[in-house]
Motif scaffolding. Sequence first.
Motif, short mmCIF file in Angstrom:
data_model
loop_
_atom_site.label_atom_id
_atom_site.label_comp_id
_atom_site.label_asym_id
_atom_site.label_seq_id
_atom_site.Cartn_x
_atom_site.Cartn_y
_atom_site.Cartn_z
N LEU A 1 0.76 -1.21 -0.18
CA LEU A 1 0.15 0.04 -0.23
C LEU A 1 0.79 1.41 -0.10
O LEU A 1 1.91 1.34 0.60
N VAL A 2 0.61 2.35 -0.93
CA VAL A 2 1.20 3.44 -1.02
C VAL A 2 0.11 4.54 -1.02
O VAL A 2 -1.00 4.77 -1.39
N ALA A 3 0.75 5.88 -0.17
CA ALA A 3 -0.05 6.90 -0.32
C ALA A 3 0.82 7.91 -0.98
O ALA A 3 1.73 8.20 -0.70
N MET A 4 0.09 8.50 -2.06
CA MET A 4 1.08 9.59 -2.84
C MET A 4 0.36 10.85 -3.01
O MET A 4 -0.95 10.89 -3.04
N ASN A 5 1.39 11.85 -2.80
CA ASN A 5 0.81 13.41 -2.97
C ASN A 5 1.92 13.91 -4.07
O ASN A 5 2.83 14.29 -3.89
#
Length: 365
Positions: free
Chosen positions: A286-290
């Motif tokens: 899982l990755v959170a990207m901004n």
Amino acid sequence: MDAHSSVGAPYGIRGFPTIKIFGYDKSSPKDYQGARDADAITEGAMKALKDMVKERASGGKKKSSGGSSSGGRSSGGSSSGGSSDDVVTLTDANFNELVLQGDDTWLVEFYAPWCGHCKNLAPHWARAATEVKDKTDGQVKLGALDATVHQATASKYGIRGYPSIKIFRKSFKSETPVDYDGGRDTSGIVSKAMEYFEENIEPPTVDELVSQEILDGKCTKGICILAFLPDIYDGGKAERNRYINMMTVLADKFKKQKWGWGWSAAASQSDLEKTLNIGGSGYPMLVAMNLRKEVFALHMGSFSEEGIRPFLHVLTYGQGSRNTFPIPKGTSPVIKAMESWNGEDGPPIQEEEFDLDDFKWDDEL
């Protein structure tokens, strides 16, 4: 008051004794707040007299700077960051169309022009209207109705005291409106309005990343949450659907954050995985990207609802993560166009058969 109730009714008299001070503006008496002894009452009367003399000397009562969209009340909005223009003026004529037939949630204040508590509420109501409008993109509105003029609507909802606030919920307009039970300051009003906004937010969809358009739609506005799931041959459709359903539940729980949510099968988007350092630790990931800040964060814990939730709470409160990395300079996430998953297990793997008679044996063996 029992014998002359018509005299006290316009001034909202509900307890006894109630003392009103009629100064320069006879249409708007002030509540007496002092002690109930002779000296205090005399002092209050002298102060009121001085105030009246000052107002007469200045040529009349002070003008309101808050606008008139909320029925002529002084909102103080121009000096406090809010605008009475954002408070919708409601009447008997427009109430049904705007509130009952509209597709928005409404907080409606029923007020009387002479009501002191209404005047105290007005600047908070104006500031809250502006803040709520910005936070909900206009999907929650604050209105004000002069109950002394538009008595048909006020009577319909049993308004007897001022100010009275009713909440007309989106999708529940045919039901009895909810009595407001929040604070009467700006933050309290905004907090209560946001509660009713969040109950109607549609949960985001968790979509497969099969085109650049989908990725851009998920990620260009802010944070997006991307899951990289195992190959279909590793667990089959049952395991993949379990992961997608779990992501959908989390997306609903965190829907007020307005994040984008997507998923990709292992190694199907190799360029994206390379940009985000995916694959080295296996799948799922899982990755959170901004994209605005050009950073991404890797979730290194358990790939379960309980394991992922703390990671998402960190993002919610804007806290940094130990596993936050910059997106490499000069690169941007790229998606290869492909067909969407058909929802089925992978097709059987065809094993190539060999005829041993065709095999050239080494006679020396």
